[in-house]
Design a protein around this motif. Structure first.
Motif, PDB file in Angstrom:
ATOM      1  N   TYR A  53     -29.877 -20.165  16.567  1.00  0.00           N
ATOM      2  CA  TYR A  53     -29.323 -21.377  15.973  1.00  0.00           C
ATOM      3  C   TYR A  53     -28.427 -21.080  14.762  1.00  0.00           C
ATOM      4  CZ  TYR A  53     -32.724 -23.725  18.941  1.00  0.00           C
ATOM      5  OH  TYR A  53     -33.450 -24.174  20.024  1.00  0.00           O
ATOM      6  N   LEU A  54     -28.233 -19.806  14.451  1.00  0.00           N
ATOM      7  CA  LEU A  54     -27.368 -19.457  13.324  1.00  0.00           C
ATOM      8  C   LEU A  54     -25.928 -19.940  13.526  1.00  0.00           C
ATOM      9  CD1 LEU A  54     -27.287 -18.049  10.590  1.00  0.00           C
ATOM     10  CD2 LEU A  54     -26.840 -15.888  11.766  1.00  0.00           C
ATOM     11  N   PRO A  55     -25.345 -19.833  14.748  1.00  0.00           N
ATOM     12  CA  PRO A  55     -23.969 -20.329  14.921  1.00  0.00           C
ATOM     13  C   PRO A  55     -23.808 -21.833  14.708  1.00  0.00           C
ATOM     14  CG  PRO A  55     -24.535 -18.780  16.672  1.00  0.00           C
ATOM     15  CD  PRO A  55     -25.809 -19.094  15.939  1.00  0.00           C
ATOM     16  N   ILE A  56     -24.909 -22.571  14.702  1.00  0.00           N
ATOM     17  CA  ILE A  56     -24.799 -24.007  14.430  1.00  0.00           C
ATOM     18  C   ILE A  56     -24.295 -24.239  13.019  1.00  0.00           C
ATOM     19  CG2 ILE A  56     -26.180 -26.097  14.025  1.00  0.00           C
ATOM     20  CD1 ILE A  56     -27.787 -25.352  16.497  1.00  0.00           C
ATOM     21  N   ILE A  57     -24.836 -23.508  12.055  1.00  0.00           N
ATOM     22  CA  ILE A  57     -24.380 -23.692  10.676  1.00  0.00           C
ATOM     23  C   ILE A  57     -23.136 -22.864  10.381  1.00  0.00           C
ATOM     24  CG2 ILE A  57     -26.651 -24.344   9.808  1.00  0.00           C
ATOM     25  CD1 ILE A  57     -26.973 -21.530   8.706  1.00  0.00           C
ATOM     26  N   GLU A  58     -22.836 -21.892  11.217  1.00  0.00           N
ATOM     27  CA  GLU A  58     -21.624 -21.102  11.015  1.00  0.00           C
ATOM     28  C   GLU A  58     -20.398 -21.798  11.577  1.00  0.00           C
ATOM     29  OE1 GLU A  58     -20.770 -18.478   9.449  1.00  0.00           O
ATOM     30  OE2 GLU A  58     -22.690 -17.688   8.784  1.00  0.00           O
ATOM     31  N   SER A  59     -20.485 -22.287  12.804  1.00  0.00           N
ATOM     32  CA  SER A  59     -19.284 -22.755  13.496  1.00  0.00           C
ATOM     33  C   SER A  59     -19.463 -24.083  14.226  1.00  0.00           C
ATOM     34  CB  SER A  59     -18.850 -21.707  14.521  1.00  0.00           C
ATOM     35  OG  SER A  59     -19.862 -21.549  15.518  1.00  0.00           O
ATOM     36  N   ALA A  60     -20.653 -24.696  14.161  1.00  0.00           N
ATOM     37  CA  ALA A  60     -20.946 -25.889  14.964  1.00  0.00           C
ATOM     38  C   ALA A  60     -20.739 -25.601  16.446  1.00  0.00           C
ATOM     39  CB  ALA A  60     -20.101 -27.078  14.528  1.00  0.00           C
ATOM     40  N   LEU A  61     -20.993 -24.332  16.845  1.00  0.00           N
ATOM     41  CA  LEU A  61     -20.865 -23.881  18.232  1.00  0.00           C
ATOM     42  C   LEU A  61     -19.451 -24.063  18.779  1.00  0.00           C
ATOM     43  CD1 LEU A  61     -24.251 -25.011  19.834  1.00  0.00           C
ATOM     44  CD2 LEU A  61     -23.633 -22.779  18.893  1.00  0.00           C
ATOM     45  N   ASN A  62     -18.478 -23.891  17.902  1.00  0.00           N
ATOM     46  CA  ASN A  62     -17.069 -23.944  18.298  1.00  0.00           C
ATOM     47  C   ASN A  62     -16.521 -22.522  18.290  1.00  0.00           C
ATOM     48  OD1 ASN A  62     -14.359 -24.317  18.664  1.00  0.00           O
ATOM     49  ND2 ASN A  62     -14.036 -25.485  16.779  1.00  0.00           N
ATOM     50  N   PRO A  63     -16.230 -21.917  19.458  1.00  0.00           N
ATOM     51  CA  PRO A  63     -15.773 -20.526  19.497  1.00  0.00           C
ATOM     52  C   PRO A  63     -14.417 -20.311  18.857  1.00  0.00           C
ATOM     53  CG  PRO A  63     -15.581 -21.530  21.663  1.00  0.00           C
ATOM     54  CD  PRO A  63     -16.340 -22.505  20.805  1.00  0.00           C
ATOM     55  N   LYS A  64     -13.653 -21.396  18.640  1.00  0.00           N
ATOM     56  CA  LYS A  64     -12.345 -21.262  18.000  1.00  0.00           C
ATOM     57  C   LYS A  64     -12.370 -21.667  16.532  1.00  0.00           C
ATOM     58  CE  LYS A  64      -9.439 -21.743  22.111  1.00  0.00           C
ATOM     59  NZ  LYS A  64      -8.303 -22.461  22.729  1.00  0.00           N
ATOM     60  N   ALA A  65     -13.555 -21.859  15.976  1.00  0.00           N
ATOM     61  CA  ALA A  65     -13.657 -22.265  14.568  1.00  0.00           C
ATOM     62  C   ALA A  65     -12.995 -21.221  13.672  1.00  0.00           C
ATOM     63  CB  ALA A  65     -15.121 -22.443  14.184  1.00  0.00           C
ATOM     64  N   LEU A  66     -12.220 -21.696  12.714  1.00  0.00           N
ATOM     65  CA  LEU A  66     -11.530 -20.816  11.772  1.00  0.00           C
ATOM     66  C   LEU A  66     -11.689 -21.387  10.374  1.00  0.00           C
ATOM     67  CD1 LEU A  66      -9.644 -18.320  11.481  1.00  0.00           C
ATOM     68  CD2 LEU A  66      -7.726 -19.926  11.606  1.00  0.00           C
ATOM     69  N   SER A  67     -12.304 -20.609   9.491  1.00  0.00           N
ATOM     70  CA  SER A  67     -12.560 -21.090   8.140  1.00  0.00           C
ATOM     71  C   SER A  67     -11.310 -20.958   7.275  1.00  0.00           C
ATOM     72  CB  SER A  67     -13.701 -20.284   7.504  1.00  0.00           C
ATOM     73  OG  SER A  67     -13.230 -19.008   7.089  1.00  0.00           O
ATOM     74  N   ARG A  68     -11.360 -21.539   6.109  1.00  0.00           N
ATOM     75  CA  ARG A  68     -10.242 -21.441   5.176  1.00  0.00           C
ATOM     76  C   ARG A  68     -10.010 -20.005   4.719  1.00  0.00           C
ATOM     77  NH1 ARG A  68     -12.546 -25.964   1.279  1.00  0.00           N
ATOM     78  NH2 ARG A  68     -14.399 -24.914   2.049  1.00  0.00           N
ATOM     79  N   GLN A  69     -11.049 -19.180   4.780  1.00  0.00           N
ATOM     80  CA  GLN A  69     -10.928 -17.775   4.412  1.00  0.00           C
ATOM     81  C   GLN A  69     -10.698 -16.882   5.628  1.00  0.00           C
ATOM     82  OE1 GLN A  69     -10.728 -16.703   1.280  1.00  0.00           O
ATOM     83  NE2 GLN A  69     -10.853 -18.845   0.637  1.00  0.00           N
ATOM     84  N   ARG A  70     -10.374 -17.497   6.774  1.00  0.00           N
ATOM     85  CA  ARG A  70     -10.002 -16.788   8.003  1.00  0.00           C
ATOM     86  C   ARG A  70     -11.175 -16.143   8.718  1.00  0.00           C
ATOM     87  NH1 ARG A  70      -5.568 -19.011   9.399  1.00  0.00           N
ATOM     88  NH2 ARG A  70      -5.151 -17.288  10.842  1.00  0.00           N
TER      89      ARG A  70
END
Length: 408
Positions: free
Chosen positions: A133-150
Protein backbone atom coordinates in the motif's frame (compact mmCIF):
# COMPACT_ATOMS: atom_id res chain seq x y z
CA UNK A 1 26.62 0.22 19.96
CA UNK A 2 23.64 -0.32 17.66
CA UNK A 3 23.30 3.45 17.17
CA UNK A 4 26.99 3.75 16.30
CA UNK A 5 26.69 0.97 13.75
CA UNK A 6 23.63 2.64 12.24
CA UNK A 7 25.55 5.91 11.91
CA UNK A 8 28.55 4.24 10.24
CA UNK A 9 26.40 2.21 7.88
CA UNK A 10 24.31 5.23 6.99
CA UNK A 11 27.35 7.32 6.07
CA UNK A 12 28.45 4.63 3.63
CA UNK A 13 24.98 4.12 2.25
CA UNK A 14 24.30 7.82 1.72
CA UNK A 15 27.24 8.19 -0.67
CA UNK A 16 25.63 5.72 -3.07
CA UNK A 17 22.01 6.66 -2.53
CA UNK A 18 22.23 10.44 -2.09
CA UNK A 19 19.53 11.03 -4.67
CA UNK A 20 16.75 9.89 -2.36
CA UNK A 21 17.43 12.93 -0.16
CA UNK A 22 16.29 14.93 -3.16
CA UNK A 23 12.80 13.39 -2.77
CA UNK A 24 10.14 16.03 -3.01
CA UNK A 25 8.37 17.35 0.01
CA UNK A 26 5.88 14.52 -0.32
CA UNK A 27 2.33 15.45 0.48
CA UNK A 28 0.57 12.49 1.97
CA UNK A 29 -2.35 12.90 -0.39
CA UNK A 30 -0.66 13.35 -3.77
CA UNK A 31 -1.40 16.20 -6.14
CA UNK A 32 -3.40 13.80 -8.32
CA UNK A 33 -5.83 13.20 -5.42
CA UNK A 34 -6.55 16.80 -4.53
CA UNK A 35 -9.48 17.35 -6.86
CA UNK A 36 -12.21 15.06 -8.11
CA UNK A 37 -11.96 16.81 -11.49
CA UNK A 38 -8.14 16.63 -11.77
CA UNK A 39 -7.39 15.71 -15.39
CA UNK A 40 -3.91 14.50 -14.42
CA UNK A 41 -5.37 11.64 -12.42
CA UNK A 42 -4.97 8.33 -14.30
CA UNK A 43 -5.10 8.97 -18.00
CA UNK A 44 -7.31 5.89 -18.31
CA UNK A 45 -9.58 6.72 -15.36
CA UNK A 46 -12.58 7.91 -17.38
CA UNK A 47 -12.22 5.23 -20.05
CA UNK A 48 -11.42 2.09 -18.06
CA UNK A 49 -13.10 2.64 -14.69
CA UNK A 50 -16.86 2.29 -14.92
CA UNK A 51 -19.75 2.63 -12.50
CA UNK A 52 -19.61 1.29 -8.98
CA UNK A 53 -20.41 -2.36 -8.40
CA UNK A 54 -24.18 -2.72 -8.04
CA UNK A 55 -23.68 -5.20 -5.20
CA UNK A 56 -21.97 -2.54 -3.10
CA UNK A 57 -23.78 0.40 -1.56
CA UNK A 58 -21.65 3.53 -1.83
CA UNK A 59 -22.64 6.19 0.66
CA UNK A 60 -22.01 9.90 0.39
CA UNK A 61 -21.08 10.40 4.02
CA UNK A 62 -18.56 8.82 6.33
CA UNK A 63 -19.97 7.17 9.47
CA UNK A 64 -18.71 8.35 12.84
CA UNK A 65 -16.18 5.92 14.30
CA UNK A 66 -14.92 6.00 17.87
CA UNK A 67 -11.23 5.90 18.72
CA UNK A 68 -11.66 2.51 20.40
CA UNK A 69 -13.01 1.06 17.13
CA UNK A 70 -10.09 2.50 15.17
CA UNK A 71 -7.67 0.99 17.68
CA UNK A 72 -9.37 -2.38 17.53
CA UNK A 73 -9.48 -2.46 13.73
CA UNK A 74 -5.82 -1.48 13.36
CA UNK A 75 -4.83 -4.19 15.83
CA UNK A 76 -6.63 -6.78 13.68
CA UNK A 77 -4.65 -6.02 10.51
CA UNK A 78 -2.16 -8.90 10.11
CA UNK A 79 1.08 -6.95 9.85
CA UNK A 80 4.74 -7.00 10.77
CA UNK A 81 4.97 -3.22 10.64
CA UNK A 82 3.76 -1.52 13.80
CA UNK A 83 0.53 0.43 13.24
CA UNK A 84 -0.36 2.35 16.40
CA UNK A 85 -3.25 4.79 16.69
CA UNK A 86 -3.01 8.45 17.67
CA UNK A 87 -4.55 11.78 16.67
CA UNK A 88 -2.23 12.15 13.68
CA UNK A 89 -3.15 8.75 12.30
CA UNK A 90 -6.82 9.53 12.94
CA UNK A 91 -6.67 12.70 10.84
CA UNK A 92 -5.24 10.77 7.90
CA UNK A 93 -7.85 8.03 8.20
CA UNK A 94 -10.64 10.60 8.29
CA UNK A 95 -9.23 12.33 5.23
CA UNK A 96 -9.19 9.08 3.24
CA UNK A 97 -12.64 8.03 4.39
CA UNK A 98 -14.08 11.55 4.14
CA UNK A 99 -13.13 14.08 1.48
CA UNK A 100 -11.00 11.59 -0.48
CA UNK A 101 -13.51 8.72 -0.45
CA UNK A 102 -14.17 8.95 -4.21
CA UNK A 103 -10.45 8.73 -4.88
CA UNK A 104 -10.26 5.69 -2.63
CA UNK A 105 -13.00 4.11 -4.74
CA UNK A 106 -10.87 4.64 -7.84
CA UNK A 107 -7.76 3.30 -6.11
CA UNK A 108 -9.55 0.14 -5.02
CA UNK A 109 -10.19 -0.62 -8.69
CA UNK A 110 -6.58 0.07 -9.63
CA UNK A 111 -5.43 -2.05 -6.69
CA UNK A 112 -7.04 -5.11 -8.28
CA UNK A 113 -4.73 -4.55 -11.24
CA UNK A 114 -1.47 -3.71 -9.44
CA UNK A 115 -1.56 -5.56 -6.10
CA UNK A 116 -0.70 -9.03 -7.48
CA UNK A 117 2.48 -7.52 -8.95
CA UNK A 118 3.41 -5.81 -5.66
CA UNK A 119 2.67 -8.95 -3.64
CA UNK A 120 4.85 -11.15 -5.86
CA UNK A 121 7.86 -8.87 -5.50
CA UNK A 122 7.44 -8.43 -1.74
CA UNK A 123 7.04 -12.18 -1.26
CA UNK A 124 10.19 -12.88 -3.29
CA UNK A 125 12.25 -10.62 -1.02
CA UNK A 126 10.40 -11.75 2.13
CA UNK A 127 9.20 -8.25 2.96
CA UNK A 128 5.98 -7.34 4.80
CA UNK A 129 2.92 -7.54 2.57
CA UNK A 130 1.50 -4.33 4.01
CA UNK A 131 4.17 -2.45 2.01
CA UNK A 132 2.01 -3.05 -1.07
CA UNK A 133 0.00 0.00 0.00
CA UNK A 134 3.04 2.30 -0.08
CA UNK A 135 2.31 3.46 -3.69
CA UNK A 136 -1.06 4.74 -2.49
CA UNK A 137 0.59 7.56 -0.57
CA UNK A 138 3.37 7.92 -3.14
CA UNK A 139 1.42 8.13 -6.39
CA UNK A 140 -2.28 7.31 -5.74
CA UNK A 141 -1.53 4.23 -7.91
CA UNK A 142 -0.92 6.41 -10.96
CA UNK A 143 2.06 4.99 -12.95
CA UNK A 144 2.52 8.33 -14.72
CA UNK A 145 2.54 10.43 -11.53
CA UNK A 146 5.22 13.11 -11.63
CA UNK A 147 6.02 15.24 -8.60
CA UNK A 148 7.14 18.85 -8.63
CA UNK A 149 10.66 17.59 -7.87
CA UNK A 150 10.50 15.17 -10.84
CA UNK A 151 10.00 11.98 -8.83
CA UNK A 152 8.14 9.63 -11.15
CA UNK A 153 6.05 6.47 -11.31
CA UNK A 154 4.07 4.32 -8.92
CA UNK A 155 6.93 4.31 -6.41
CA UNK A 156 8.05 7.91 -7.05
CA UNK A 157 11.71 7.30 -7.79
CA UNK A 158 14.01 10.27 -8.25
CA UNK A 159 16.10 10.01 -11.41
CA UNK A 160 19.44 9.23 -9.75
CA UNK A 161 17.99 6.71 -7.32
CA UNK A 162 16.18 5.01 -10.17
CA UNK A 163 19.44 4.67 -12.10
CA UNK A 164 21.16 3.15 -9.07
CA UNK A 165 18.47 0.47 -9.06
CA UNK A 166 18.66 -0.17 -12.79
CA UNK A 167 15.83 1.99 -14.14
CA UNK A 168 16.71 3.51 -17.52
CA UNK A 169 15.65 6.98 -18.56
CA UNK A 170 16.08 8.64 -21.94
CA UNK A 171 14.04 10.65 -24.43
CA UNK A 172 11.83 7.68 -25.30
CA UNK A 173 11.56 5.61 -22.15
CA UNK A 174 11.28 6.16 -18.40
CA UNK A 175 11.44 2.85 -16.57
CA UNK A 176 10.47 4.56 -13.33
CA UNK A 177 6.99 4.48 -14.90
CA UNK A 178 7.27 0.77 -15.73
CA UNK A 179 4.99 -0.93 -13.15
CA UNK A 180 6.99 -4.16 -13.22
CA UNK A 181 10.58 -2.86 -13.22
CA UNK A 182 9.89 -0.02 -10.78
CA UNK A 183 8.21 -2.41 -8.34
CA UNK A 184 11.19 -4.76 -8.24
CA UNK A 185 13.54 -1.79 -7.92
CA UNK A 186 11.48 -0.35 -5.04
CA UNK A 187 11.45 -3.67 -3.21
CA UNK A 188 15.24 -3.93 -3.48
CA UNK A 189 15.57 -0.38 -2.21
CA UNK A 190 13.28 -1.10 0.76
CA UNK A 191 15.31 -4.23 1.52
CA UNK A 192 18.52 -2.20 1.50
CA UNK A 193 17.01 0.38 3.84
CA UNK A 194 15.85 -2.33 6.22
CA UNK A 195 19.37 -3.78 6.32
CA UNK A 196 20.43 -0.42 7.74
CA UNK A 197 17.66 0.32 10.22
CA UNK A 198 16.02 -3.00 11.12
CA UNK A 199 12.90 -0.94 11.81
CA UNK A 200 10.14 -0.57 9.23
CA UNK A 201 8.88 2.81 10.38
CA UNK A 202 12.38 4.23 9.98
CA UNK A 203 12.59 2.56 6.58
CA UNK A 204 9.39 4.30 5.51
CA UNK A 205 10.69 7.64 6.73
CA UNK A 206 13.99 7.11 4.90
CA UNK A 207 12.17 6.11 1.73
CA UNK A 208 10.38 9.44 1.82
CA UNK A 209 13.05 11.92 2.91
CA UNK A 210 16.31 9.99 2.49
CA UNK A 211 18.63 8.24 4.95
CA UNK A 212 20.53 11.49 5.60
CA UNK A 213 17.51 13.23 7.10
CA UNK A 214 16.56 10.21 9.19
CA UNK A 215 20.12 9.93 10.47
CA UNK A 216 20.06 13.61 11.40
CA UNK A 217 16.76 13.17 13.26
CA UNK A 218 18.20 10.21 15.19
CA UNK A 219 21.17 12.33 16.29
CA UNK A 220 18.89 15.19 17.35
CA UNK A 221 16.80 12.72 19.36
CA UNK A 222 19.89 11.70 21.31
CA UNK A 223 20.39 8.45 19.40
CA UNK A 224 16.83 7.23 19.91
CA UNK A 225 15.77 5.09 16.93
CA UNK A 226 12.03 4.97 17.66
CA UNK A 227 10.11 6.69 14.87
CA UNK A 228 7.73 8.45 17.23
CA UNK A 229 10.67 9.70 19.29
CA UNK A 230 12.41 11.23 16.27
CA UNK A 231 9.09 12.43 14.82
CA UNK A 232 9.57 16.12 15.88
CA UNK A 233 13.02 16.19 14.28
CA UNK A 234 12.00 14.86 10.86
CA UNK A 235 11.22 17.16 7.92
CA UNK A 236 7.67 18.43 8.16
CA UNK A 237 6.39 16.46 5.17
CA UNK A 238 7.90 13.21 6.47
CA UNK A 239 6.17 13.47 9.83
CA UNK A 240 2.89 12.62 8.13
CA UNK A 241 4.33 9.85 5.96
CA UNK A 242 4.11 6.95 8.41
CA UNK A 243 0.67 8.07 9.70
CA UNK A 244 -0.41 8.25 6.06
CA UNK A 245 0.90 4.75 5.44
CA UNK A 246 -1.03 3.44 8.46
CA UNK A 247 -4.17 5.20 7.22
CA UNK A 248 -3.73 3.72 3.72
CA UNK A 249 -3.56 0.22 5.20
CA UNK A 250 -6.64 0.97 7.27
CA UNK A 251 -8.80 2.30 4.44
CA UNK A 252 -7.80 -0.45 2.00
CA UNK A 253 -8.82 -2.99 4.64
CA UNK A 254 -11.95 -1.39 6.11
CA UNK A 255 -13.37 0.58 3.17
CA UNK A 256 -16.67 -1.31 3.34
CA UNK A 257 -17.22 -0.24 6.93
CA UNK A 258 -17.03 3.37 5.72
CA UNK A 259 -19.47 2.95 2.83
CA UNK A 260 -16.79 3.06 0.14
CA UNK A 261 -17.12 0.72 -2.83
CA UNK A 262 -14.50 -0.04 -5.48
CA UNK A 263 -15.06 1.01 -9.04
CA UNK A 264 -14.98 -1.77 -11.61
CA UNK A 265 -12.00 -1.82 -13.95
CA UNK A 266 -12.22 -2.74 -17.62
CA UNK A 267 -8.47 -3.23 -17.84
CA UNK A 268 -7.53 -6.83 -18.68
CA UNK A 269 -7.45 -9.15 -15.70
CA UNK A 270 -4.49 -11.08 -17.10
CA UNK A 271 -1.64 -9.86 -19.27
CA UNK A 272 1.45 -11.25 -20.91
CA UNK A 273 4.62 -9.71 -22.31
CA UNK A 274 6.32 -9.99 -25.69
CA UNK A 275 9.92 -9.01 -26.36
CA UNK A 276 10.59 -6.20 -28.82
CA UNK A 277 13.97 -6.23 -30.60
CA UNK A 278 13.27 -3.58 -33.27
CA UNK A 279 12.01 -0.04 -33.10
CA UNK A 280 8.23 -0.14 -32.83
CA UNK A 281 5.43 2.41 -32.43
CA UNK A 282 2.48 1.54 -30.20
CA UNK A 283 0.09 2.66 -32.92
CA UNK A 284 1.48 -0.06 -35.21
CA UNK A 285 0.49 -2.63 -32.59
CA UNK A 286 -2.88 -1.01 -31.96
CA UNK A 287 -3.77 -0.91 -35.66
CA UNK A 288 -2.75 -4.44 -36.61
CA UNK A 289 -3.96 -6.12 -33.39
CA UNK A 290 -7.12 -3.99 -33.15
CA UNK A 291 -6.44 -2.90 -29.57
CA UNK A 292 -7.34 0.53 -28.20
CA UNK A 293 -4.24 2.75 -28.15
CA UNK A 294 -5.19 4.22 -24.76
CA UNK A 295 -5.38 0.77 -23.21
CA UNK A 296 -2.01 -0.06 -24.74
CA UNK A 297 -0.54 3.09 -23.24
CA UNK A 298 -2.04 2.33 -19.82
CA UNK A 299 -0.38 -1.09 -19.87
CA UNK A 300 2.96 0.38 -20.96
CA UNK A 301 3.29 3.83 -19.38
CA UNK A 302 7.10 3.71 -19.55
CA UNK A 303 7.12 4.57 -23.27
CA UNK A 304 6.96 8.35 -23.20
CA UNK A 305 6.53 8.96 -26.93
CA UNK A 306 4.73 5.71 -27.84
CA UNK A 307 8.00 4.42 -29.35
CA UNK A 308 9.77 1.28 -28.13
CA UNK A 309 13.49 1.69 -28.99
CA UNK A 310 14.05 -2.00 -29.70
CA UNK A 311 17.06 -1.28 -31.93
CA UNK A 312 19.06 -0.22 -28.87
CA UNK A 313 18.16 -3.23 -26.69
CA UNK A 314 15.34 -5.69 -26.08
CA UNK A 315 12.32 -4.21 -24.30
CA UNK A 316 9.09 -5.76 -23.02
CA UNK A 317 5.65 -4.87 -24.30
CA UNK A 318 2.75 -5.71 -21.99
CA UNK A 319 -0.44 -6.88 -23.71
CA UNK A 320 -3.73 -8.56 -22.80
CA UNK A 321 -3.30 -12.34 -22.99
CA UNK A 322 -5.33 -12.79 -26.16
CA UNK A 323 -3.53 -9.90 -27.87
CA UNK A 324 -0.11 -11.30 -26.98
CA UNK A 325 -0.87 -14.43 -29.02
CA UNK A 326 -2.11 -12.31 -31.90
CA UNK A 327 1.05 -10.21 -31.79
CA UNK A 328 3.21 -13.31 -32.21
CA UNK A 329 1.12 -14.45 -35.17
CA UNK A 330 1.28 -11.06 -36.93
CA UNK A 331 4.70 -9.86 -35.77
CA UNK A 332 6.16 -9.22 -39.23
CA UNK A 333 3.05 -7.34 -40.33
CA UNK A 334 3.13 -5.20 -37.18
CA UNK A 335 6.73 -4.10 -37.69
CA UNK A 336 6.03 -3.32 -41.36
CA UNK A 337 2.74 -1.46 -40.84
CA UNK A 338 3.09 2.24 -41.84
CA UNK A 339 6.72 2.12 -40.77
CA UNK A 340 7.67 5.29 -42.67
CA UNK A 341 4.79 7.15 -41.03
CA UNK A 342 5.45 6.20 -37.41
CA UNK A 343 9.23 5.64 -37.47
CA UNK A 344 10.35 8.40 -39.79
CA UNK A 345 13.81 9.27 -38.49
CA UNK A 346 16.28 9.16 -41.39
CA UNK A 347 19.41 7.04 -41.01
CA UNK A 348 21.38 8.92 -43.69
CA UNK A 349 20.91 12.32 -45.30
CA UNK A 350 22.53 13.56 -48.52
CA UNK A 351 24.28 16.88 -47.98
CA UNK A 352 24.07 19.49 -50.73
CA UNK A 353 27.10 21.65 -51.53
CA UNK A 354 24.86 24.39 -52.97
CA UNK A 355 26.13 26.85 -50.41
CA UNK A 356 29.79 26.38 -51.27
CA UNK A 357 31.64 28.59 -53.72
CA UNK A 358 32.39 25.68 -56.06
CA UNK A 359 28.70 25.46 -57.08
CA UNK A 360 27.85 29.15 -57.32
CA UNK A 361 25.94 29.69 -60.56
CA UNK A 362 28.14 31.27 -63.26
CA UNK A 363 31.35 30.98 -61.23
CA UNK A 364 34.63 30.27 -63.04
CA UNK A 365 37.71 28.66 -61.55
CA UNK A 366 41.38 28.13 -62.34
CA UNK A 367 43.60 25.39 -60.97
CA UNK A 368 46.91 26.95 -60.01
CA UNK A 369 49.95 25.48 -61.72
CA UNK A 370 53.60 25.79 -60.76
CA UNK A 371 54.91 29.15 -62.01
CA UNK A 372 51.50 30.87 -62.02
CA UNK A 373 51.24 34.36 -60.55
CA UNK A 374 48.24 36.42 -59.60
CA UNK A 375 49.09 39.01 -62.23
CA UNK A 376 49.47 36.39 -64.97
CA UNK A 377 46.19 34.68 -64.07
CA UNK A 378 44.41 38.05 -63.97
CA UNK A 379 45.66 39.02 -67.44
CA UNK A 380 44.73 35.59 -68.82
CA UNK A 381 41.09 35.90 -67.72
CA UNK A 382 40.71 39.64 -68.14
CA UNK A 383 40.21 40.46 -64.46
CA UNK A 384 42.11 42.51 -61.93
CA UNK A 385 44.47 41.23 -59.22
CA UNK A 386 42.39 42.98 -56.56
CA UNK A 387 39.30 41.09 -57.78
CA UNK A 388 41.14 37.77 -57.43
CA UNK A 389 42.26 38.72 -53.93
CA UNK A 390 38.71 39.70 -52.91
CA UNK A 391 37.03 36.55 -54.28
CA UNK A 392 39.59 34.21 -52.72
CA UNK A 393 40.40 36.00 -49.49
CA UNK A 394 44.05 36.44 -50.45
CA UNK A 395 46.38 38.97 -48.87
CA UNK A 396 49.52 39.70 -50.75
CA UNK A 397 50.56 37.79 -53.87
CA UNK A 398 51.35 34.28 -52.57
CA UNK A 399 49.40 31.41 -54.18
CA UNK A 400 49.97 27.64 -53.95
CA UNK A 401 50.22 25.21 -56.87
CA UNK A 402 47.41 22.63 -56.85
CA UNK A 403 44.85 24.91 -55.22
CA UNK A 404 41.75 26.22 -57.01
CA UNK A 405 41.33 29.94 -57.56
CA UNK A 406 37.96 31.51 -58.23
CA UNK A 407 38.09 33.90 -61.16
CA UNK A 408 34.55 35.37 -61.11
Amino acid sequence: MRNILIGITLSLFITSIQAQTEQEETIIFPESMQSDMDSLYWDWQSKYLISIDENCQMTSSNPVVSDSVYIDRLSRIPSVIEMPFNDIVKKHIEAYTGRLRNKVSFMLAAANFYMPLFEEALDTYDLPMELKYLPIIESALNPKALSRQRASGLWQFMLRTGKIYGLDNNSLIDERRDPVKSTWAAVRYLKDLYNIYNDWNLVLAAYNCGPGNVNKAIRRAGGNTDYWAIYPFLPRETRGYVPGFIAANYVMTYYCEHGICPMESQLPATTDTVHINKDLHLQQVASVCNIDIEQLRSLNPQYKKDIIPGNSKVYALRLPNNTANLFIEREDSIYAFDQKKYLNKRRTVAVSDAGSSSNVKGAKYHKIRRGDTLGGIARRYGVTVSQLRRLNGIRGNNITAGKTLRIR
